[in-house]
Write a protein that holds these residues in place. Structure first.
Motif, PDB file in Angstrom:
ATOM      1  N   LEU A 154      38.578  32.455  38.016  1.00 15.35           N
ATOM      2  CA  LEU A 154      37.271  32.681  38.628  1.00 15.35           C
ATOM      3  C   LEU A 154      37.392  33.681  39.766  1.00 15.35           C
ATOM      4  CD1 LEU A 154      35.888  29.007  38.784  1.00 15.35           C
ATOM      5  CD2 LEU A 154      35.904  30.622  36.870  1.00 15.35           C
ATOM      6  N   MET A 155      36.502  34.677  39.763  1.00  7.69           N
ATOM      7  CA  MET A 155      36.516  35.742  40.764  1.00  7.69           C
ATOM      8  C   MET A 155      35.107  35.962  41.287  1.00  7.69           C
ATOM      9  SD  MET A 155      38.771  38.322  38.395  1.00  7.69           S
ATOM     10  CE  MET A 155      38.349  39.752  39.366  1.00  7.69           C
ATOM     11  N   SER A 156      35.006  36.682  42.408  1.00  5.33           N
ATOM     12  CA  SER A 156      33.686  37.002  42.941  1.00  5.33           C
ATOM     13  C   SER A 156      33.041  38.116  42.124  1.00  5.33           C
ATOM     14  CB  SER A 156      33.786  37.439  44.408  1.00  5.33           C
ATOM     15  OG  SER A 156      34.128  38.800  44.504  1.00  5.33           O
ATOM     16  N   ASN A 157      31.737  38.261  42.290  1.00  7.16           N
ATOM     17  CA  ASN A 157      31.017  39.333  41.591  1.00  7.16           C
ATOM     18  C   ASN A 157      31.037  40.639  42.380  1.00  7.16           C
ATOM     19  OD1 ASN A 157      29.322  38.685  43.683  1.00  7.16           O
ATOM     20  ND2 ASN A 157      27.616  37.994  42.412  1.00  7.16           N
ATOM     21  N   SER A 158      31.850  40.694  43.436  1.00  8.24           N
ATOM     22  CA  SER A 158      31.981  41.913  44.230  1.00  8.24           C
ATOM     23  C   SER A 158      32.976  42.847  43.537  1.00  8.24           C
ATOM     24  CB  SER A 158      32.454  41.580  45.644  1.00  8.24           C
ATOM     25  OG  SER A 158      32.719  42.750  46.375  1.00  8.24           O
ATOM     26  N   ILE A 159      32.462  43.860  42.857  1.00  4.13           N
ATOM     27  CA  ILE A 159      33.308  44.774  42.094  1.00  4.13           C
ATOM     28  C   ILE A 159      34.399  45.420  42.960  1.00  4.13           C
ATOM     29  CG2 ILE A 159      33.341  46.853  40.660  1.00  4.13           C
ATOM     30  CD1 ILE A 159      32.101  44.378  39.334  1.00  4.13           C
ATOM     31  N   PRO A 160      34.100  45.825  44.216  1.00  8.43           N
ATOM     32  CA  PRO A 160      35.171  46.423  45.037  1.00  8.43           C
ATOM     33  C   PRO A 160      36.361  45.501  45.264  1.00  8.43           C
ATOM     34  CG  PRO A 160      33.036  46.938  45.956  1.00  8.43           C
ATOM     35  CD  PRO A 160      32.792  45.925  44.877  1.00  8.43           C
ATOM     36  N   ASP A 161      36.169  44.177  45.091  1.00 12.81           N
ATOM     37  CA  ASP A 161      37.280  43.243  45.249  1.00 12.81           C
ATOM     38  C   ASP A 161      38.117  43.121  43.983  1.00 12.81           C
ATOM     39  OD1 ASP A 161      37.200  42.498  47.872  1.00 12.81           O
ATOM     40  OD2 ASP A 161      35.920  40.758  47.565  1.00 12.81           O
ATOM     41  N   HIS A 162      37.582  43.553  42.846  1.00 12.71           N
ATOM     42  CA  HIS A 162      38.288  43.352  41.584  1.00 12.71           C
ATOM     43  C   HIS A 162      39.605  44.118  41.535  1.00 12.71           C
ATOM     44  CE1 HIS A 162      34.496  41.897  39.199  1.00 12.71           C
ATOM     45  NE2 HIS A 162      34.780  41.156  40.257  1.00 12.71           N
ATOM     46  N   GLY A 163      39.594  45.350  42.014  1.00 11.03           N
ATOM     47  CA  GLY A 163      40.825  46.126  42.021  1.00 11.03           C
ATOM     48  C   GLY A 163      41.894  45.443  42.857  1.00 11.03           C
ATOM     49  N   ARG A 164      41.480  44.887  43.953  1.00 15.06           N
ATOM     50  CA  ARG A 164      42.403  44.186  44.842  1.00 15.06           C
ATOM     51  C   ARG A 164      43.006  42.966  44.139  1.00 15.06           C
ATOM     52  NH1 ARG A 164      40.439  41.596  50.616  1.00 15.06           N
ATOM     53  NH2 ARG A 164      42.498  40.947  51.377  1.00 15.06           N
ATOM     54  N   ILE A 165      42.153  42.187  43.488  1.00 14.09           N
ATOM     55  CA  ILE A 165      42.598  40.972  42.805  1.00 14.09           C
ATOM     56  C   ILE A 165      43.498  41.299  41.625  1.00 14.09           C
ATOM     57  CG2 ILE A 165      41.794  39.035  41.403  1.00 14.09           C
ATOM     58  CD1 ILE A 165      39.254  39.035  43.229  1.00 14.09           C
ATOM     59  N   LEU A 166      43.072  42.268  40.821  1.00 11.91           N
ATOM     60  CA  LEU A 166      43.852  42.631  39.633  1.00 11.91           C
ATOM     61  C   LEU A 166      45.196  43.223  40.009  1.00 11.91           C
ATOM     62  CD1 LEU A 166      40.967  44.109  37.444  1.00 11.91           C
ATOM     63  CD2 LEU A 166      42.064  41.850  37.237  1.00 11.91           C
ATOM     64  N   SER A 167      45.217  43.998  41.107  1.00 13.03           N
ATOM     65  CA  SER A 167      46.494  44.559  41.575  1.00 13.03           C
ATOM     66  C   SER A 167      47.447  43.450  41.989  1.00 13.03           C
ATOM     67  CB  SER A 167      46.250  45.506  42.756  1.00 13.03           C
ATOM     68  OG  SER A 167      45.508  46.629  42.347  1.00 13.03           O
ATOM     69  N   MET A 168      46.888  42.421  42.615  1.00 14.67           N
ATOM     70  CA  MET A 168      47.706  41.286  43.026  1.00 14.67           C
ATOM     71  C   MET A 168      48.278  40.573  41.801  1.00 14.67           C
ATOM     72  SD  MET A 168      46.471  37.921  45.121  1.00 14.67           S
ATOM     73  CE  MET A 168      47.581  36.547  45.410  1.00 14.67           C
ATOM     74  N   LEU A 169      47.450  40.355  40.774  1.00 12.32           N
ATOM     75  CA  LEU A 169      47.919  39.684  39.563  1.00 12.32           C
ATOM     76  C   LEU A 169      48.945  40.544  38.821  1.00 12.32           C
ATOM     77  CD1 LEU A 169      44.578  38.141  38.227  1.00 12.32           C
ATOM     78  CD2 LEU A 169      46.379  37.030  39.568  1.00 12.32           C
ATOM     79  N   GLU A 170      48.772  41.863  38.903  1.00 10.89           N
ATOM     80  CA  GLU A 170      49.756  42.755  38.295  1.00 10.89           C
ATOM     81  C   GLU A 170      51.083  42.659  39.039  1.00 10.89           C
ATOM     82  OE1 GLU A 170      49.664  47.195  36.507  1.00 10.89           O
ATOM     83  OE2 GLU A 170      49.245  47.082  38.680  1.00 10.89           O
ATOM     84  N   ASN A 171      51.033  42.612  40.350  1.00 14.46           N
ATOM     85  CA  ASN A 171      52.256  42.486  41.148  1.00 14.46           C
ATOM     86  C   ASN A 171      52.981  41.181  40.846  1.00 14.46           C
ATOM     87  OD1 ASN A 171      51.787  44.938  42.413  1.00 14.46           O
ATOM     88  ND2 ASN A 171      50.746  44.010  44.170  1.00 14.46           N
ATOM     89  N   GLU A 172      52.208  40.160  40.454  1.00 12.47           N
ATOM     90  CA  GLU A 172      52.804  38.864  40.122  1.00 12.47           C
ATOM     91  C   GLU A 172      53.280  38.827  38.668  1.00 12.47           C
ATOM     92  OE1 GLU A 172      53.415  36.345  42.100  1.00 12.47           O
ATOM     93  OE2 GLU A 172      52.432  37.119  43.907  1.00 12.47           O
ATOM     94  N   GLY A 173      53.079  39.913  37.922  1.00 11.56           N
ATOM     95  CA  GLY A 173      53.582  40.000  36.554  1.00 11.56           C
ATOM     96  C   GLY A 173      52.699  39.371  35.497  1.00 11.56           C
ATOM     97  N   LEU A 174      51.459  39.037  35.830  1.00 15.76           N
ATOM     98  CA  LEU A 174      50.579  38.374  34.866  1.00 15.76           C
ATOM     99  C   LEU A 174      49.836  39.348  33.962  1.00 15.76           C
ATOM    100  CD1 LEU A 174      49.020  35.539  37.048  1.00 15.76           C
ATOM    101  CD2 LEU A 174      50.856  35.359  35.371  1.00 15.76           C
ATOM    102  N   ILE A 175      49.531  40.526  34.466  1.00 18.14           N
ATOM    103  CA  ILE A 175      48.803  41.528  33.688  1.00 18.14           C
ATOM    104  C   ILE A 175      49.395  42.900  33.982  1.00 18.14           C
ATOM    105  CG2 ILE A 175      46.627  40.225  33.681  1.00 18.14           C
ATOM    106  CD1 ILE A 175      45.650  42.140  35.918  1.00 18.14           C
ATOM    107  N   LYS A 176      48.930  43.885  33.236  1.00 20.33           N
ATOM    108  CA  LYS A 176      49.291  45.269  33.515  1.00 20.33           C
ATOM    109  C   LYS A 176      48.029  46.109  33.429  1.00 20.33           C
ATOM    110  CE  LYS A 176      52.533  48.964  32.351  1.00 20.33           C
ATOM    111  NZ  LYS A 176      53.657  49.394  31.463  1.00 20.33           N
ATOM    112  N   LEU A 177      47.834  46.988  34.423  1.00 18.98           N
ATOM    113  CA  LEU A 177      46.642  47.828  34.494  1.00 18.98           C
ATOM    114  C   LEU A 177      46.940  49.223  33.973  1.00 18.98           C
ATOM    115  CD1 LEU A 177      45.428  46.795  38.074  1.00 18.98           C
ATOM    116  CD2 LEU A 177      44.366  46.133  35.906  1.00 18.98           C
ATOM    117  N   ASP A 178      45.894  49.889  33.545  1.00 21.01           N
ATOM    118  CA  ASP A 178      46.004  51.278  33.109  1.00 21.01           C
ATOM    119  C   ASP A 178      46.525  52.125  34.271  1.00 21.01           C
ATOM    120  OD1 ASP A 178      45.653  53.883  32.281  1.00 21.01           O
ATOM    121  OD2 ASP A 178      43.664  53.560  31.438  1.00 21.01           O
TER     122      ASP A 178
END
Length: 295
Positions: A154-178
């Motif tokens: 679950l995430m907020s609907n604030s799009i500017p926060d999505h990059g921050r959240i996804l980058s964090m999950l990428e750093n934790e090895g859960l996903i990979k971004l383009d």
């Protein structure tokens, strides 16, 4: 004899007029001096009592609490700080734009930039003050590695926060971004690897996420530290993962363009970056809020 009496009367009358004139002149000069002296005293008193009022909009926690600590320090500089508290991310910028506020203190740089682009606000980042690490919280799992296949995030609907959240999950090895996409502007569609098939739900107001976490919704909830603290959640102790202090998402003082160099705004930045305020942040929030010394 009559001629002598006439001359005597004329002379006496002239002396009386002269005496009266002298007394009146002295009185006038005396009153003028007194009036000038009083005016000088009044002006001096007015100058001594003159204060600059600075109205700043802020989120309840930690922004308003930090500003409260700054109030007496600004008062020593002749600045009366008025704090207007907000519980959302929309009105503080609207009120800054319409002149209700002189500044606001609640948002990080990517959000500020997105707001300016979307609404055409003529704002300026007057200076960074602190970072609020975003955290991952879960009532069901003790670590990110424990998340099951198909876990609901679950995430907020604030799009500017999505990059921050996804980058964090990428750093934790859960996903990979383009890799072609700028990290701060990444969106769900930019995920190119998702081994756990994580499902992202992001239709929620940021302020509601703590309640969703506390009620056990989803497998994991991404919550900004200010909302976590405001709801009695300790980011350092309760988060199963916490953004590190190298985050570029610095919370800033935003002002209308042209006001960033005013004496009052510069004094506000100086006080908020002072050792006294930085120590307060470190001691009060114990790592859930991290002060910064520069922009």
């Amino acid at each position: 004899m009559k001629k002598w009496l006439t001359l005597l009367l004329i002379a006496t009358f002239a002396l009386v007029l002269a005496a009266c004139g002298t007394a009146d002149d002295e009185g006038a000069q005396g009153n003028g001096a007194a009036t000038n002296e009083t005016a000088d005293e009044n002006n001096e008193a007015a100058n001594e009592g003159e204060k600059t009022t600075l109205v700043v909009g802020a989120s309840n926690v930690p922004h308003a609490e930090i500003l409260e600590q700054a109030q007496p320090l600004l008062a020593e500089k002749g600045i009366e700080l008025e704090i207007e508290e907000y519980t959302d991310y929309i009105f503080p910028n609207q009120d800054l734009d319409n002149g209700t506020l002189d500044a606001n203190y609640f948002q990080h740089i990517p959000y500020l930039e997105a707001q300016m682009e979307e609404h055409g606000y003529g704002f300026v980042n007057a200076g960074g003050i602190h970072i609020e690490p975003i955290g991952v919280y879960s009532q069901k799992h003790e670590s990110l590695q424990d998340l099951p296949d198909g876990a609901v995030i679950l995430m907020s609907n604030s799009i500017p926060d999505h990059g921050r959240i996804l980058s964090m999950l990428e750093n934790e090895g859960l996903i990979k971004l383009d890799p072609e996409v700028e990290k701060t502007k990444a969106e769900i569609k930019d995920i190119i690897e998702n081994d756990k098939n994580l499902e992202f739900e992001y239709d929620y107001e940021a302020a509601l996420l703590p309640q969703l976490y506390q009620s056990g919704e989803g497998d994991a909830v991404l919550i900004n530290s200010n909302y976590a603290i405001d709801n009695g959640i300790n980011p350092v102790e309760d988060a199963i993962a916490l953004e590190n202090e190298q985050s570029p998402y610095v919370n800033v003082i935003a002002v209308r363009k042209g006001d960033e160099n005013s004496e009052a705004i510069q004094a506000l930045i100086e006080v908020l970056r002072s050792e006294e305020i930085q120590n307060f942040i470190l001691e009060e929030y114990e790592g859930a809020v991290v002060p910064v010394a520069g922009e």
